[in-house]
Design an enzyme around this catalytic site. Structure first.
Site, mmCIF file in Angstrom:
data_model
loop_
_atom_site.group_PDB
_atom_site.id
_atom_site.type_symbol
_atom_site.label_atom_id
_atom_site.label_comp_id
_atom_site.label_asym_id
_atom_site.label_seq_id
_atom_site.Cartn_x
_atom_site.Cartn_y
_atom_site.Cartn_z
ATOM 1 N N MET A 66 -2.039 4.098 20.159
ATOM 2 C CA MET A 66 -2.907 4.075 18.976
ATOM 3 C C MET A 66 -4.181 3.265 19.249
ATOM 4 O O MET A 66 -5.188 3.429 18.567
ATOM 5 C CB MET A 66 -2.179 3.435 17.801
ATOM 6 N N ALA A 69 -10.310 -3.431 13.726
ATOM 7 C CA ALA A 69 -10.351 -4.597 12.842
ATOM 8 C C ALA A 69 -9.287 -5.589 13.307
ATOM 9 O O ALA A 69 -8.131 -5.211 13.510
ATOM 10 C CB ALA A 69 -10.076 -4.173 11.406
ATOM 11 N N HIS A 128 0.282 0.816 10.232
ATOM 12 C CA HIS A 128 0.677 -0.526 10.685
ATOM 13 C C HIS A 128 2.145 -0.738 10.313
ATOM 14 O O HIS A 128 2.431 -1.274 9.254
ATOM 15 C CB HIS A 128 -0.186 -1.591 10.003
HETATM 16 P P1 FAD Z 1 0.817 1.923 20.604
HETATM 17 O O1 FAD Z 1 -0.646 1.659 20.717
HETATM 18 O O2 FAD Z 1 1.292 2.810 19.530
HETATM 19 O O3 FAD Z 1 1.315 2.465 22.027
HETATM 20 C C1 FAD Z 1 2.655 2.836 22.231
HETATM 21 C C2 FAD Z 1 2.680 3.853 23.368
HETATM 22 O O4 FAD Z 1 4.044 4.019 23.797
HETATM 23 C C3 FAD Z 1 2.192 5.252 22.971
HETATM 24 O O5 FAD Z 1 1.114 5.624 23.784
HETATM 25 C C4 FAD Z 1 3.412 6.153 23.210
HETATM 26 O O6 FAD Z 1 3.075 7.433 23.707
HETATM 27 C C5 FAD Z 1 4.189 5.359 24.228
HETATM 28 N N1 FAD Z 1 5.620 5.722 24.240
HETATM 29 C C6 FAD Z 1 6.447 5.889 23.188
HETATM 30 N N2 FAD Z 1 7.694 6.193 23.607
HETATM 31 C C7 FAD Z 1 7.648 6.211 24.959
HETATM 32 C C8 FAD Z 1 8.629 6.447 25.972
HETATM 33 N N3 FAD Z 1 9.919 6.672 25.668
HETATM 34 N N4 FAD Z 1 8.220 6.444 27.277
HETATM 35 C C9 FAD Z 1 6.935 6.179 27.607
HETATM 36 N N5 FAD Z 1 5.969 5.929 26.678
HETATM 37 C C10 FAD Z 1 6.334 5.934 25.380
HETATM 38 N N6 FAD Z 1 -4.666 -1.903 14.066
HETATM 39 C C11 FAD Z 1 -5.427 -2.998 13.792
HETATM 40 O O7 FAD Z 1 -4.987 -4.126 13.980
HETATM 41 N N7 FAD Z 1 -6.708 -2.844 13.314
HETATM 42 C C12 FAD Z 1 -7.240 -1.630 13.042
HETATM 43 O O8 FAD Z 1 -8.392 -1.543 12.627
HETATM 44 C C13 FAD Z 1 -6.437 -0.479 13.277
HETATM 45 N N8 FAD Z 1 -6.913 0.750 12.995
HETATM 46 C C14 FAD Z 1 -6.181 1.841 13.340
HETATM 47 C C15 FAD Z 1 -6.752 3.103 13.128
HETATM 48 C C16 FAD Z 1 -6.079 4.244 13.585
HETATM 49 C C17 FAD Z 1 -6.689 5.604 13.368
HETATM 50 C C18 FAD Z 1 -4.829 4.107 14.242
HETATM 51 C C19 FAD Z 1 -4.115 5.329 14.769
HETATM 52 C C20 FAD Z 1 -4.249 2.852 14.425
HETATM 53 C C21 FAD Z 1 -4.915 1.708 13.968
HETATM 54 N N9 FAD Z 1 -4.389 0.428 14.144
HETATM 55 C C22 FAD Z 1 -5.144 -0.668 13.832
HETATM 56 C C23 FAD Z 1 -3.060 0.210 14.719
HETATM 57 C C24 FAD Z 1 -3.150 -0.187 16.201
HETATM 58 O O9 FAD Z 1 -3.737 0.835 16.927
HETATM 59 C C25 FAD Z 1 -1.749 -0.534 16.678
HETATM 60 O O10 FAD Z 1 -1.348 -1.711 15.992
HETATM 61 C C26 FAD Z 1 -1.674 -0.811 18.180
HETATM 62 O O11 FAD Z 1 -2.164 0.251 18.939
HETATM 63 C C27 FAD Z 1 -0.207 -1.075 18.542
HETATM 64 O O12 FAD Z 1 -0.116 -1.261 19.928
HETATM 65 P P2 FAD Z 1 1.214 -0.963 20.742
HETATM 66 O O13 FAD Z 1 0.878 -1.163 22.174
HETATM 67 O O14 FAD Z 1 2.321 -1.773 20.168
HETATM 68 O O15 FAD Z 1 1.616 0.539 20.419
#
Ligand code: FAD
Length: 526
Positions: free
Chosen positions: A123, A130, A457
């Site tokens: 994501m 933000a 979120h």
């Molecule tokens: P993610 O970024 O979701 O990454 C997880 C990854 O794991 C994915 O790419 C997925 O494909 C991969 N995955 C899943 N299962 C498997 C598996 N079994 N094997 C291999 N890979 C796998 N947050 C904010 O704080 N501020 C903002 O302004 C904000 N705006 C947003 C706007 C949009 C349009 C979106 C979509 C999200 C927004 N967010 C925002 C949320 C923010 O993007 C997430 O909080 C953040 O990306 C979370 O990071 P993460 O690494 O935990 O998970």
């Protein structure tokens, strides 16, 4: 003794990337192998798609993130058509709904907007960037403030957070002044209207290069850098199972989605950062099932609206020249939704909400040219309030071993309900949103509560706790209770009711977990 430890990271979003960066920087000779189920979108892995200037390319990058079901891109990736589910439809650009309604779909009638991104950068390739920090009871009670502040600072550096973004905008300052007149006297010192911190690097022309997992990975993805030699990123590779003996993980079984071949990859430490639904799903599928896994799901309910800025009121605080400057800056990247962005942060006891106020020269939807606010010279604001949802065991995602989803994992069913006290808080926040709108101009879209899941979120499904009492999945170092070398990361770790964008907070939690893991690995190697 482990001489050259290998860490497997599941998921390439900002959180998995933070683990990779800190572990490689902290432990000499340590290798990180990162697996990502989705495709790489950009030349620089994990870059924000908002930085792609060409609108068609940007759209294609979004489509590529919407799961193997979406669009026509998959042939170019070599993904077999059998991986596709007909009837898939997508949610916000770059995301795909968990409950898409087709065969193999999750079940989430009470959380219909629940969504995920599947691509390098997760994501974090699509986020709005933000990055407010949690305050008051949003913070984790068992991490003391003296420790928390440096964790947030380090998380901010990893994400390239700018605390005074767009502070030079006269239009933005006028919006803050009007909000301050309305609310200032009611709010504690330091918690009045202010600029919203965002993650990105300001460019000489006044625009931003938005941050994604790329900036978190930093030198790990710079060709020729010695740290890059110890980092591997495999896209289109699905982690199917975390292998373990009940107390120690030994590695992961992965499936190459191009060839459909599976293999075992040994590891000294596994970090699962695969989002708040698919991480607990992977643990469940691996036979790791703490009582709290998937439960205590929260998000912040969102009420949004759009207001046409009132010329008379804006002109009390901003000049025609400042408006012209703002429009000139907007024209450098007209498709970017974020400019002159302000907020009123969460504070207790009287303002348990987070307000986000985003300036835009055009409304986000087609406004009838006959509408009195059409073509409003002073522009518009899109405003949203985030409200609290208190964690409850009964809200959460459950997994069914007898029904598999489109990826062959135990299928998800989400159960979620807003209680009466939460409905009352949402009503209070909506009243404040009306006040904010009247202070700034005229509503062209009235405040409305978005369907559950709209915040993107999602929190609590692998919550951390101070002790292993069945109400948490991970310890304060993000280790799954009972496992020596299994760490989890992401918004799912947040145990409190929050109202703000959580990525900075989750990165701070990951910074703590990564330093603790680095210390353990260094001790073992030593
Ligand atoms: P993610 O970024 O979701 O990454 C997880 C990854 O794991 C994915 O790419 C997925 O494909 C991969 N995955 C899943 N299962 C498997 C598996 N079994 N094997 C291999 N890979 C796998 N947050 C904010 O704080 N501020 C903002 O302004 C904000 N705006 C947003 C706007 C949009 C349009 C979106 C979509 C999200 C927004 N967010 C925002 C949320 C923010 O993007 C997430 O909080 C953040 O990306 C979370 O990071 P993460 O690494 O935990 O998970």
């Amino acid at each position: 003794m482990v001489s050259s430890p290998t860490v497997v990271v599941v998921g390439s979003g900002p959180i998995g990337s933070a683990y990779a960066r800190i572990l490689i920087e902290s432990v000499p000779d340590l290798r990180v192998v990162m697996f990502e189920a989705g495709p790489r979108l950009t030349d620089v892995p994990g870059e924000s798609v908002r930085n792609i200037p060409d609108p068609d390319e940007k759209e294609r990058a979004r489509e590529m993130s919407q799961g193997p079901q979406a669009g026509t891109y998959r042939e170019s990736l070599g993904v077999p058509a059998s991986a596709m589910v007909e009837g898939m439809f997508t949610a916000r650009g770059g995301t795909h709904l968990l409950d898409f309604g087709g065969e193999g779909s999750g079940h989430a009638p009470t959380f219909p907007a629940g969504a995920a991104s599947t691509n390098v950068g997760g994501m974090g390739a699509h986020w709005t960037c933000a990055t407010p920090a949690p305050a008051f009871s949003e913070r984790i009670p068992f991490i003391p403030d003296v420790e928390w502040e440096p964790l947030v600072d380090e998380a901010g550096r990893l994400l390239h957070v700018q605390n005074a973004a767009f502070a030079d905008s006269g239009v933005g300052a006028a919006i803050r002044s009007l909000l301050d007149e309305e609310f200032g006297a009611e709010l504690p010192d330091g918690f009045g209207p202010s600029t919203l911190p965002v993650a990105g690097d300001p460019q000489p022309d006044g625009s931003m290069r938005w941050a994604g997992a790329d900036v978190v990975l930093g030198t790990l993805i710079e060709a020729g850098d010695p740290l890059a030699e110890r980092f591997e990123l495999h896209d289109l590779t699905l982690v199917r199972r975390v292998e373990h003996d009940g107390a120690r993980v030994t590695g992961v079984t992965v499936e190459d989605l191009r060839t459909r071949e599976t293999s075992f990859v040994p590891a000294d430490l596994v970090v699962v950062a695969a989002d708040a639904f698919r991480s607990p799903q992977l643990l469940w599928a691996s036979g790791i099932r703490p009582a709290a896994l998937g439960h205590y799901l929260t998000e912040h309910p969102v009420v949004i609206c759009t207001v046409a800025l009132d010329e008379q009121r804006m002109r009390r605080f901003a000049t025609e020249e400042q408006l012209a400057e703002e429009l000139a800056r907007r024209s450098t990247n007209p498709t970017d939704p974020v400019a002159a962005v302000n907020r009123i942060p969460f504070s207790e006891p009287d303002h348990p909400f987070s307000l986000q106020v985003m300036y835009a020269e055009n409304p986000p939807f087609q406004l009838d040219p006959a509408h009195p606010a059409a073509g409003n010279r002073w522009g518009y604001v899109n405003m949203g309030y985030g409200m609290r949802k208190q964690p409850r065991f009964e809200d959460g995602v459950m997994f069914d071993d007898a029904e598999l989803d489109y990826r062959g994992f135990p299928n998800m069913t989400i159960r979620y309900e807003l209680t009466e006290s939460e409905q009352a808080e949402i009503a209070d926040g909506t009243e404040d949103l009306r006040r904010a709108g009247h202070a700034l101009g005229t509503f062209i879209a009235e405040p409305r509560l978005l369907p559950n899941g709209s915040s993107l979120h999602y929190q609590g499904t692998m919550r951390m706790g101070a002790e292993d009492d069945g109400t948490s999945v991970a310890d304060p170092d993000s280790r799954v209770w009972g496992f020596e070398n299994l760490v989890v990361g992401g918004n799912a770790l947040i145990p409190t009711a929050t109202t703000m964008n959580p990525t900075l907070m989750s990165t701070a939690i990951a910074v703590r977990g990564a330093h603790a893991a680095a210390q353990r690995l260094a001790e073992q190697a030593g």
